[in-house]
Design an enzyme around this catalytic site. Structure first.
Site, mmCIF file in Angstrom:
data_model
loop_
_atom_site.group_PDB
_atom_site.id
_atom_site.type_symbol
_atom_site.label_atom_id
_atom_site.label_comp_id
_atom_site.label_asym_id
_atom_site.label_seq_id
_atom_site.Cartn_x
_atom_site.Cartn_y
_atom_site.Cartn_z
ATOM 1 N N HIS A 101 23.250 -0.074 6.022
ATOM 2 C CA HIS A 101 22.010 -0.802 6.912
ATOM 3 C C HIS A 101 21.248 -1.516 5.513
ATOM 4 O O HIS A 101 20.174 -0.940 5.099
ATOM 5 C CB HIS A 101 21.253 0.199 7.517
ATOM 6 N N ASP A 127 17.573 -0.751 4.088
ATOM 7 C CA ASP A 127 17.005 -1.777 5.103
ATOM 8 C C ASP A 127 16.724 -3.029 4.183
ATOM 9 O O ASP A 127 17.520 -3.966 4.027
ATOM 10 C CB ASP A 127 15.816 -1.312 5.485
ATOM 11 N N ASP A 128 15.550 -3.156 3.402
ATOM 12 C CA ASP A 128 15.007 -4.631 2.942
ATOM 13 C C ASP A 128 14.422 -3.847 1.567
ATOM 14 O O ASP A 128 13.190 -4.008 1.416
ATOM 15 C CB ASP A 128 14.301 -5.089 3.718
ATOM 16 N N HIS A 159 19.518 -2.714 16.222
ATOM 17 C CA HIS A 159 18.464 -1.962 15.657
ATOM 18 C C HIS A 159 17.648 -1.609 17.187
ATOM 19 O O HIS A 159 17.658 -2.533 18.067
ATOM 20 C CB HIS A 159 17.452 -2.969 15.023
ATOM 21 N N GLU A 165 12.624 1.533 16.529
ATOM 22 C CA GLU A 165 12.028 1.629 14.978
ATOM 23 C C GLU A 165 10.503 0.979 15.521
ATOM 24 O O GLU A 165 9.626 2.066 15.609
ATOM 25 C CB GLU A 165 12.600 0.470 14.278
ATOM 26 N N HIS A 198 19.824 -5.775 4.694
ATOM 27 C CA HIS A 198 19.962 -6.778 4.996
ATOM 28 C C HIS A 198 19.836 -7.894 3.973
ATOM 29 O O HIS A 198 19.057 -7.479 2.996
ATOM 30 C CB HIS A 198 18.503 -7.269 5.981
HETATM 31 N N1 ADE Z 1 13.661 -3.357 9.670
HETATM 32 C C1 ADE Z 1 14.043 -4.281 10.382
HETATM 33 N N2 ADE Z 1 13.731 -4.517 11.661
HETATM 34 C C2 ADE Z 1 14.238 -5.384 12.388
HETATM 35 N N3 ADE Z 1 14.574 -6.389 11.930
HETATM 36 C C3 ADE Z 1 14.721 -6.577 10.634
HETATM 37 N N4 ADE Z 1 15.223 -7.534 9.783
HETATM 38 C C4 ADE Z 1 15.290 -7.284 8.548
HETATM 39 N N5 ADE Z 1 14.534 -5.878 8.604
HETATM 40 C C5 ADE Z 1 14.223 -5.667 9.796
HETATM 41 ZN ZN ZN Z 2 17.190 -3.455 9.352
#
Ligand code: ADE
Ligand code: ZN
Length: 327
Positions: free
Chosen positions: A8, A268-269, A187, A190, A10
Site C-alpha cells: 500500500h 501509504d504516502d 480504502h 480510515e 501511492h
Molecule cells: N491515506 C489515504 N486515504 C485515502 N486516500 C488517499 N490517497 C492517498 N493517501 C490516501
Molecule cells: Zn492509502
C-alpha cells in the site's frame, strides 16, 4: 535486516518534497503554501492532506517524470530491505494533469523495471479510482485501467475521501475491474468507522482493505474479517499522522492481529507522514511488541496477499527465510 513487503503506497504520495520543489521551480508551477518551514509537506487534516496530495501530483508531467519517481521510491525502499512493493496509481490524476494514461502508466512501469534491474526489488501496479471524484469518474477510470493492462498491473482499488458516497455507488466501477480479472482492494475504515468497512465488504468483493483499522470498533466485524481472510493493509504511521488514532499505544494493530485478522505493514504516502517501510517495521517492534519472527511472518503474510502471479511469489518466498533476515 528484515525483508519487507509493501502492499500500500501511492506513487505520487511517495514523491520527496525536494524533488517536487525542484520540478515545480523548473516548470514555473506555483507551490505557495505546499511546504512547511522544515521543507516537508504542509497539511493539517485529512481534507488538506488530500489537497496537498493533488498539488504534488500536478508537478509530474511526463513519462520520464513518473519513471524517475517510481524508480527513486523503489531504490530507497530496496535500501531498507523491501523486496516487493505494490504502488497505487491514479488514472484520474493523470487525466487531470492532461497526461496520456499510456505515458503515465508506461513511465511508472519503466521505473519499476529499472529498480528491479538495479536493486532486485520487484514492483507491481494497482490502478485506483478516487472516491471524491465521484462514481461516474470512477467508471471512466476503471475503463481506462482495464484498457491498459501492462504485465505489471495486478489489481484494482479505490482511495480518496471515504466520507463521500457509499461503496455500493462504486460497485459498477469495481465490476469492470473484476470482469478484467483484477483482484480488488479498497480504502475503508480510515477516516470513517467500522460501518464503512462492513459496507465495503457487503458491496464489493475485495480481498484486501486499505487501512480497515477502525474495524476494531465492531467485534462482529473483526470476527468476519478473520473468518473471511480479508487482509488489512495497515499503515500505522499514516494513521497517527492523520489523527485516526492519537498515538501508537492506541493503534489496534496488535488487537486485530491477536483476533486472527491478517494485518500487514505499509507506508501509504511516506514523506507526507515522515515515514518509510523501515520506520513502519521499527514502530511495530517498538509499540506493538513485534519480534523479528513476527515481522518476518508479517512480510510473509503480505507476500501471500500480494496480487502478483504465483511464479513471482515463489521467486520472492526464498528471500523471506529467517536466514535472509540476518544479512
Ligand atoms: N491515506 C489515504 N486515504 C485515502 N486516500 C488517499 N490517497 C492517498 N493517501 C490516501
Ligand atoms: Zn492509502
Amino acid at each position: 535486516m528484515i525483508p519487507k513487503v509493501e502492499l500500500h503506497c501511492h506513487v505520487e504520495g511517495a514523491a520527496p518534497p525536494a524533488l517536487v520543489a525542484a520540478k515545480a521551480a523548473e516548470r514555473g508551477i506555483d507551490v505557495t503554501g505546499l511546504f512547511d518551514a522544515a521543507g516537508g509537506y504542509a497539511w493539517s487534516d485529512f481534507t488538506s492532506f488530500l489537497a496537498a496530495y493533488d498539488r504534488v501530483a500536478a508537478v509530474f508531467r511526463s513519462a520520464e517524470d513518473f519513471a524517475d519517481l517510481a524508480a527513486a521510491y523503489l531504490a530507497a525502499s530496496a535500501a531498507e530491505g523491501v523486496i516487493y512493493t505494490e504502488v497505487f496509481v491514479s488514472p484520474d490524476h493523470a487525466r487531470r494533469q492532461g497526461i496520456a494514461y499510456t505515458d503515465y502508466l508506461g513511465g511508472i512501469a519503466e521505473g519499476l523495471r529499472r529498480a528491479e534491474r538495479e536493486h532486485g526489488i520487484v514492483g507491481r501496479i494497482i490502478p485506483l479510482i478516487e472516491r471524491h471524484f465521484g462514481p461516474e469518474a470512477a467508471v471512466a477510470a476503471a475503463r481506462t485501467a482495464v484498457e491498459h493492462l501492462l504485465p505489471e498491473v495486478v489489481g484494482f482499488g479505490m482511495a480518496g475521501d471515504e466520507r463521500m458516497g457509499m461503496p455500493a455507488d462504486f460497485a459498477p466501477a469495481f465490476a469492470i475491474a473484476t470482469e478484467a480479472g483484477l483482484p480488488l482492494t479498497c480504502h475503508a475504515g480510515e477516516v470513517c468507522g467500522a460501518e464503512m468497512v462492513r459496507a465495503t465488504l457487503d458491496a464489493i468483493p475485495v480481498r484486501r482493505i486499505g487501512h480497515g483499522v477502525r474495524a476494531i470498533e465492531d467485534p462482529d466485524l473483526v470476527r468476519r474479517l478473520a473468518a473471511e481472510g480479508v487482509v488489512l493493509e495497515c499503515c500505522p504511521g499514516s494513521n497517527v499522522a492523520l489523527g485516526v488514532f492519537p498515538d501508537f499505544a492506541s493503534h489496534p494493530f496488535p488487537a486485530l492481529r491477536a483476533a486472527g485478522v491478517t494485518v500487514t505493514l505499509s507506508s501509504d504516502d511516506p514523506p507526507f507522514f515522515h515515514t518509510s517501510m523501515a520506520r513502519e517495521y521499527a514502530l511495530a517492534a517498538e509499540h506493538f511488541g513485534c519480534t523479528d519472527a513476527d515481522l518476518l511472518a508479517i512480510s510473509s503474510a503480505a507476500l501471500e496477499a500480494a496480487f502478483c502471479d504465483e511464479a513471482t511469489k515463489a521467486r520472492l518466498r526464498s528471500r523471506l527465510s529467517p536466514a535472509a533476515a540476518i544479512i
